[in-house]
Design a protein around this motif. Structure first.
Motif, PDB file in Angstrom:
ATOM      1  N   SER A  79       0.844  -1.192   0.000  1.00 36.34           N
ATOM      2  CA  SER A  79       0.000   0.000   0.000  1.00 36.34           C
ATOM      3  C   SER A  79       0.881   1.243   0.000  1.00 36.34           C
ATOM      4  O   SER A  79       1.750   1.392   0.862  1.00 36.34           O
ATOM      5  CB  SER A  79      -0.901   0.022   1.236  1.00 36.34           C
ATOM      6  OG  SER A  79      -1.553   1.268   1.329  1.00 36.34           O
ATOM      7  N   LYS A  80       0.630   2.140  -0.939  1.00 35.31           N
ATOM      8  CA  LYS A  80       1.405   3.382  -1.021  1.00 35.31           C
ATOM      9  C   LYS A  80       1.010   4.378   0.063  1.00 35.31           C
ATOM     10  O   LYS A  80       1.737   5.321   0.331  1.00 35.31           O
ATOM     11  CB  LYS A  80       1.246   4.015  -2.403  1.00 35.31           C
ATOM     12  CG  LYS A  80       1.899   3.212  -3.500  1.00 35.31           C
ATOM     13  CD  LYS A  80       1.793   3.887  -4.846  1.00 35.31           C
ATOM     14  CE  LYS A  80       2.529   3.072  -5.899  1.00 35.31           C
ATOM     15  NZ  LYS A  80       2.573   3.767  -7.188  1.00 35.31           N
ATOM     16  N   ASP A  81      -0.146   4.160   0.665  1.00 30.42           N
ATOM     17  CA  ASP A  81      -0.651   5.090   1.677  1.00 30.42           C
ATOM     18  C   ASP A  81      -0.270   4.709   3.103  1.00 30.42           C
ATOM     19  O   ASP A  81      -0.483   5.491   4.028  1.00 30.42           O
ATOM     20  CB  ASP A  81      -2.170   5.212   1.560  1.00 30.42           C
ATOM     21  CG  ASP A  81      -2.584   5.805   0.228  1.00 30.42           C
ATOM     22  OD1 ASP A  81      -1.905   6.742  -0.245  1.00 30.42           O
ATOM     23  OD2 ASP A  81      -3.570   5.329  -0.365  1.00 30.42           O
ATOM     24  N   LYS A  82       0.256   3.511   3.290  1.00 35.10           N
ATOM     25  CA  LYS A  82       0.669   3.076   4.624  1.00 35.10           C
ATOM     26  C   LYS A  82       2.194   3.135   4.716  1.00 35.10           C
ATOM     27  O   LYS A  82       2.889   2.954   3.713  1.00 35.10           O
ATOM     28  CB  LYS A  82       0.201   1.640   4.883  1.00 35.10           C
ATOM     29  CG  LYS A  82      -1.299   1.509   4.980  1.00 35.10           C
ATOM     30  CD  LYS A  82      -1.680   0.081   5.245  1.00 35.10           C
ATOM     31  CE  LYS A  82      -3.198  -0.058   5.309  1.00 35.10           C
ATOM     32  NZ  LYS A  82      -3.612  -1.459   5.488  1.00 35.10           N
ATOM     33  N   PRO A  83       2.731   3.356   5.923  1.00 36.53           N
ATOM     34  CA  PRO A  83       4.189   3.399   6.071  1.00 36.53           C
ATOM     35  C   PRO A  83       4.850   2.090   5.650  1.00 36.53           C
ATOM     36  O   PRO A  83       4.294   1.009   5.854  1.00 36.53           O
ATOM     37  CB  PRO A  83       4.394   3.636   7.569  1.00 36.53           C
ATOM     38  CG  PRO A  83       3.110   4.154   8.068  1.00 36.53           C
ATOM     39  CD  PRO A  83       2.036   3.591   7.183  1.00 36.53           C
ATOM     40  N   VAL A  84       6.020   2.222   5.046  1.00 36.76           N
ATOM     41  CA  VAL A  84       6.830   1.072   4.660  1.00 36.76           C
ATOM     42  C   VAL A  84       8.139   1.182   5.428  1.00 36.76           C
ATOM     43  O   VAL A  84       8.747   2.247   5.482  1.00 36.76           O
ATOM     44  CB  VAL A  84       7.113   1.069   3.134  1.00 36.76           C
ATOM     45  CG1 VAL A  84       8.008  -0.099   2.756  1.00 36.76           C
ATOM     46  CG2 VAL A  84       5.819   1.035   2.338  1.00 36.76           C
ATOM     47  N   TYR A  85       8.557   0.082   6.027  1.00 38.25           N
ATOM     48  CA  TYR A  85       9.799   0.022   6.791  1.00 38.25           C
ATOM     49  C   TYR A  85      10.757  -0.882   6.035  1.00 38.25           C
ATOM     50  O   TYR A  85      10.411  -2.037   5.747  1.00 38.25           O
ATOM     51  CB  TYR A  85       9.536  -0.493   8.206  1.00 38.25           C
ATOM     52  CG  TYR A  85       8.602   0.420   8.942  1.00 38.25           C
ATOM     53  CD1 TYR A  85       9.099   1.509   9.646  1.00 38.25           C
ATOM     54  CD2 TYR A  85       7.224   0.250   8.879  1.00 38.25           C
ATOM     55  CE1 TYR A  85       8.247   2.396  10.294  1.00 38.25           C
ATOM     56  CE2 TYR A  85       6.370   1.126   9.522  1.00 38.25           C
ATOM     57  CZ  TYR A  85       6.878   2.192  10.218  1.00 38.25           C
ATOM     58  OH  TYR A  85       6.028   3.066  10.840  1.00 38.25           O
ATOM     59  N   ILE A  86      11.923  -0.350   5.673  1.00 33.10           N
ATOM     60  CA  ILE A  86      12.854  -1.104   4.845  1.00 33.10           C
ATOM     61  C   ILE A  86      14.242  -1.171   5.491  1.00 33.10           C
ATOM     62  O   ILE A  86      14.596  -0.319   6.305  1.00 33.10           O
ATOM     63  CB  ILE A  86      12.961  -0.523   3.418  1.00 33.10           C
ATOM     64  CG1 ILE A  86      13.506   0.904   3.436  1.00 33.10           C
ATOM     65  CG2 ILE A  86      11.631  -0.602   2.699  1.00 33.10           C
ATOM     66  CD1 ILE A  86      13.742   1.488   2.057  1.00 33.10           C
ATOM     67  N   PHE A  87      14.968  -2.194   5.092  1.00 35.31           N
ATOM     68  CA  PHE A  87      16.351  -2.323   5.542  1.00 35.31           C
ATOM     69  C   PHE A  87      17.133  -3.149   4.541  1.00 35.31           C
ATOM     70  O   PHE A  87      16.571  -3.899   3.745  1.00 35.31           O
ATOM     71  CB  PHE A  87      16.423  -2.958   6.944  1.00 35.31           C
ATOM     72  CG  PHE A  87      15.931  -4.370   7.006  1.00 35.31           C
ATOM     73  CD1 PHE A  87      16.808  -5.438   6.918  1.00 35.31           C
ATOM     74  CD2 PHE A  87      14.571  -4.641   7.171  1.00 35.31           C
ATOM     75  CE1 PHE A  87      16.349  -6.743   6.982  1.00 35.31           C
ATOM     76  CE2 PHE A  87      14.102  -5.939   7.238  1.00 35.31           C
ATOM     77  CZ  PHE A  87      14.999  -6.993   7.148  1.00 35.31           C
ATOM     78  N   CYS A  88      18.437  -2.958   4.566  1.00 32.11           N
ATOM     79  CA  CYS A  88      19.359  -3.759   3.761  1.00 32.11           C
ATOM     80  C   CYS A  88      20.499  -4.177   4.683  1.00 32.11           C
ATOM     81  O   CYS A  88      20.310  -4.226   5.898  1.00 32.11           O
ATOM     82  CB  CYS A  88      19.853  -2.971   2.550  1.00 32.11           C
ATOM     83  SG  CYS A  88      20.852  -1.529   2.968  1.00 32.11           S
ATOM     84  N   LYS A  89      21.653  -4.410   4.143  1.00 30.65           N
ATOM     85  CA  LYS A  89      22.776  -4.842   4.977  1.00 30.65           C
ATOM     86  C   LYS A  89      23.335  -3.698   5.811  1.00 30.65           C
ATOM     87  O   LYS A  89      23.520  -3.830   7.009  1.00 30.65           O
ATOM     88  CB  LYS A  89      23.875  -5.453   4.105  1.00 30.65           C
ATOM     89  CG  LYS A  89      25.044  -5.975   4.897  1.00 30.65           C
ATOM     90  CD  LYS A  89      26.074  -6.641   4.005  1.00 30.65           C
ATOM     91  CE  LYS A  89      27.231  -7.150   4.853  1.00 30.65           C
ATOM     92  NZ  LYS A  89      28.224  -7.854   4.056  1.00 30.65           N
ATOM     93  N   SER A  90      23.591  -2.545   5.165  1.00 24.91           N
ATOM     94  CA  SER A  90      24.240  -1.444   5.883  1.00 24.91           C
ATOM     95  C   SER A  90      23.532  -0.101   5.761  1.00 24.91           C
ATOM     96  O   SER A  90      23.850   0.826   6.486  1.00 24.91           O
ATOM     97  CB  SER A  90      25.681  -1.289   5.395  1.00 24.91           C
ATOM     98  OG  SER A  90      25.680  -0.895   4.037  1.00 24.91           O
TER      99      SER A  90
END
Length: 127
Positions: free
Chosen positions: A82-93
């Motif tokens: 959903s583009k209207d809800k927060p998105v939490y992202i992560f990668c290695k660094s």
């Protein structure tokens, strides 16, 4: 000469303001481990691991969905979010997640938050 000095001062002030605004905006979307943990514990959060499937298989944050930023179909795979809800992202660094965040924002996502220091810092703190 006097006009040139004034113009130089105005230009310096504008550049300083722009950099400060950019730094504040960047800091606002970077969450430390504690803040990130608190946010992802909420119900039905959109938690995305943007690392490769190999990295994901070696360990990830519980309930994270793997959408590899380096995959050419990255944007296609984000259509389930959903583009209207927060998105939490992560990668290695934090490098890929910053690029992924910018890509998501450019494509209509409203709120995208990154784990500061990435998964590497996450597991260091959890030890």
């Amino acid at each position: 000469m006097k006009n040139l000095n004034v113009l130089t001062l105005v230009l310096i002030a504008l550049l300083t303001f722009s950099f400060t605004a950019y730094s504040q905006e960047k800091a606002a979307h970077l969450l430390n481990n504690t803040s990130f943990q608190k946010e992802i514990e909420k119900t039905e959060v959109q938690l995305i691991d943007v690392r490769t499937p190999k990295e994901y298989a070696e360990g990830t944050i519980e309930y994270a969905k793997n959408i590899d930023f380096l995959n050419e179909n990255f944007l296609e795979q984000t259509k389930t979010l959903s583009k209207d809800k927060p998105v939490y992202i992560f990668c290695k660094s934090g490098k890929r997640s910053e690029k992924a965040r910018n890509t998501l924002l450019e494509n209509g996502f409203k709120q995208v938050y990154e784990l500061d220091g990435g998964y590497t810092k996450w597991i260091e703190v959890k030890k």
